[in-house]
Design an enzyme around this catalytic site. Structure first.
Site, PDB file in Angstrom:
ATOM      1  N   ASN A 421       0.824  -1.199   0.000  1.00  0.00           N
ATOM      2  CA  ASN A 421       0.000   0.000   0.000  1.00  0.00           C
ATOM      3  C   ASN A 421       0.862   1.255   0.000  1.00  0.00           C
ATOM      4  O   ASN A 421       1.005   1.926  -1.023  1.00  0.00           O
ATOM      5  CB  ASN A 421      -0.922  -0.040   1.228  1.00  0.00           C
ATOM      6  CG  ASN A 421      -1.976   1.033   1.178  1.00  0.00           C
ATOM      7  OD1 ASN A 421      -1.839   2.005   0.453  1.00  0.00           O
ATOM      8  ND2 ASN A 421      -3.024   0.872   1.940  1.00  0.00           N
ATOM      9  N   ASP A 422       1.470   1.547   1.127  1.00  0.00           N
ATOM     10  CA  ASP A 422       2.235   2.784   1.225  1.00  0.00           C
ATOM     11  C   ASP A 422       3.376   2.855   0.213  1.00  0.00           C
ATOM     12  O   ASP A 422       3.689   3.924  -0.293  1.00  0.00           O
ATOM     13  CB  ASP A 422       2.808   2.921   2.644  1.00  0.00           C
ATOM     14  CG  ASP A 422       1.712   3.169   3.678  1.00  0.00           C
ATOM     15  OD1 ASP A 422       0.680   3.746   3.296  1.00  0.00           O
ATOM     16  OD2 ASP A 422       1.889   2.772   4.828  1.00  0.00           O
ATOM     17  N   VAL A 423       3.972   1.696  -0.096  1.00  0.00           N
ATOM     18  CA  VAL A 423       5.162   1.727  -0.963  1.00  0.00           C
ATOM     19  C   VAL A 423       4.813   1.996  -2.424  1.00  0.00           C
ATOM     20  O   VAL A 423       5.706   2.217  -3.243  1.00  0.00           O
ATOM     21  CB  VAL A 423       5.980   0.422  -0.865  1.00  0.00           C
ATOM     22  CG1 VAL A 423       6.503   0.238   0.534  1.00  0.00           C
ATOM     23  CG2 VAL A 423       5.199  -0.780  -1.307  1.00  0.00           C
TER      24      VAL A 423
END
Lengths: 497, 94
Positions: A421-423
């Protein structure tokens, strides 16, 4: 010949064997820089350590003491048991736990050095240098012990993974540290029973500080914290080496300390944050920031120039998964020639690595070129994804680092995101003021089509909404447990071939 | 060894460690971390020395107990660390 008798350049036999052990250790770590030699490197490290233990046993003349052997056998058996039993997915907490044990041991060594005058007869009082280093070893070891245990608890989900921020936390933390240091100073200047008392208080203070310091770090920053604690455990060993005047302990401890530090640095750089930010818990903001406008500009900010300078037209899929007909993304997947898989912590949670490997095999059998893009901080420890994928026999030359593969997303037909997600959040490029702003991401959004296997569309650990989750023709969201959705996806691909 | 030469040793070892580890690719960061983690169990040397001291110079029960705990903890760190690292590294195949 005595073990400590000088035989060469002022060094005794024990010193020379010790030196060989240090060189073996460093060489072993050096060999770990390539997958081909890493196994032997690790063995060399283990052999050097065994050598160092034997030298210590023999040269300190403690071969005949039974309690030493019993304790070593018990520890070795427990270590064996844990190492064999642990599942790969639990590796981050295992490393944190082992690390805590090392720190705890160093703390005890320092404590025993300080209070040894209480139970030993005819021993000369400690000098100032030994006292100072023993107190320092006590503090660093104590912080490593309790901090690592909290980190292990958080990583295994036994302790709340969200940062726990008490009221006036930074004040409390600094106070705890200052009190511990003052107690440390009084332990150095005092003697006898007063010193023992102070030393015990220092140990308690540093244990409390370790808890306070780790408990406010959020899940996503845990890899950095574990790596830092790993560095601490080396430093603690090294400092306790000063306290008891053991050069072998100093040298190997220092190597470990330096290695933990550089890993920490590498990870901080990968997340574009400073160590101070991580430690203060400021990075994991709890109020989610909206970043709707992000995707539009995001391609601008971190773009890789295409070789011919052209931008390929975005393929517009006109329909969204209509239940009866073959969905557009299935057709796209079947025709994709260049595929990149982006794994994240969600893959580990769902234990979907085997299914991901099966999907990769299926796509490759269909003639596609499949590679895996691994973000430096994907997962809960550095290199976590690599280990999980290696476990299911994904060859390591297919695992690409971010810098090496990021330019190729724009020429990729299909990106398959599994639990990341964040990456891949393009908001990192645009959403100023959010915790992930400025963090380098994998440019998954540049590919022609993106299929995301995620549990839900909630923001990742960093708490920032991912603009890729907005309804878009370019992105297919397949929500649910990744192991299940990936299998369903393969069935859909398989039955319609 | 004098305190000064011990400090010099510490500085040299730190620099060497820093240089050597800079070369490890992120592919292997997890095994590297658990490998160096195992090495931090080197503190077992200290635990052995202080336990022996407690045993021979005063034969104190609490000293032996503390020392035994330190040895057990450090040995778990060493043996567990090297074994899991080995397990992980053997999974990496070309």
């Amino acid at each position: 010949m005595s073990w400590n008798e000088t035989i060469f350049l002022g060094l005794g036999l024990a010193d020379i064997i010790g030196l060989i052990c240090v060189i073996g250790t460093v060489w072993g770590i050096k060999m770990m820089s390539s997958p081909a030699t890493a196994v032997s490197g690790n063995l060399l490290g283990a052999a050097s350590m065994a050598g160092a233990i034997i030298v210590t046993l023999v040269s300190n003349d403690i071969v005949g003491i039974d309690v030493v052997w019993v304790a070593m056998a018990v520890g070795a058996a427990l270590g064996c048991f844990m190492a064999v039993k642990i599942a790969m997915i639990e590796m981050p907490q295992m490393v944190a736990l082992l690390n805590g044990f090392g720190g705890g041991s160093s703390a005890i060594v320092s404590l025993m050095t300080l209070v040894a005058t209480m139970w030993t007869t005819g021993m000369v009082a400690l000098g100032g240098f030994e006292k100072v280093t023993a107190v320092l070893g006590l503090i660093v070891g104590g912080v490593t012990f309790s901090g690592s245990l909290i980190a292990a608890g958080k990583l295994s989900g036994k302790v709340n993974q969200r940062p726990i921020i008490l009221e006036k936390q930074s004040v409390v933390n600094n106070l705890a540290l200052i009190v511990t240091l003052i107690l440390g100073i009084s332990a150095v200047v005092s003697d006898g029973a007063a010193m023992v008392m102070n030393a015990v208080l220092v140990l308690i203070g540093s244990l409390v500080y370790g808890v306070l310091f780790t408990i406010k770090v959020g899940g996503a920053d845990m890899p950095i914290t574990v790596s830092l604690l790993n560095s601490f455990s080396g430093v603690a060993a090294s400092i306790s080496g000063f306290a008891i005047g053991n050069p072998l302990l100093i040298a190997i401890g220092a190597v470990v300390g330096a290695s933990g530090l550089i890993l920490t640095q590498i990870m901080c750089r990968a997340m574009n944050r400073t160590l101070g930010q991580v430690l203060s818990g400021r990075t994991t903001v709890l109020h989610p920031a909206k970043s709707q406008e992000a995707v539009a500009d995001s391609t601008e900010s971190r773009k890789c120039t295409q070789p011919d300078g052209t931008v390929e037209p975005v393929l517009l899929a006109t329909e969204k998964a209509a239940p009866m007909e073959e969905p557009e993304y299935i057709r796209l997947t079947r025709s994709a020639k260049r595929v990149i898989v982006v794994p994240g912590y969600g893959m580990a949670l769902a234990q979907a690595q085997g299914d991901v490997k099966a999907l990769m095999d299926l796509l490759e059998a269909g003639g596609a070129e499949v590679r895996v893009a691994v973000h430096p901080v994907a997962g809960r420890m550095p290199g976590h994804m690599n280990v999980l994928l290696a476990e299911v026999d994904v060859p390591y030359d297919k695992l690409c680092e971010m810098d090496e593969i990021n330019c190729e997303f724009a020429e990729t037909d299909l990106v398959i995101v599994v639990g990341a997600n964040d990456v891949i959040n393009p908001a990192a490029n645009t959403a100023e003021g959010t915790p992930i702003y400025g963090m380098p991401i994998l440019n998954a959004h540049e590919a022609e089509h993106v299929i995301i296997f995620n549990y839900d569309t909630k923001p990742g650990y960093a708490g920032v909404d991912n603009p890729l989750y907005e309804p878009d023709d370019k992105v297919t969201l397949l929500l649910g447990d990744a192991a299940k959705t990936v299998r369903e996806f393969m069935t859909a691909l398989g039955t319609t071939v | 060894m004098s305190p000064l030469s011990l400090v010099i040793l510490f500085v040299i070892a730190t620099i060497v460690g820093y240089k050597v580890i800079s070369a490890v690719p992120s592919l292997l960061h997890t095994p590297l971390m658990s490998g160096t983690n195992a090495l931090s169990g080197i503190t077992v040397l200290g635990a052995l020395a202080v336990t022996a001291m407690a045993q021979t110079m005063g034969n104190s029960a609490i000293g032996r107990l503390l020392g035994a705990i330190a040895i057990v903890l450090a040995m778990i760190n060493v043996v567990g660390g090297f074994l899991v690292t080995d397990r992980m590294l053997r999974m990496f195949k070309k």
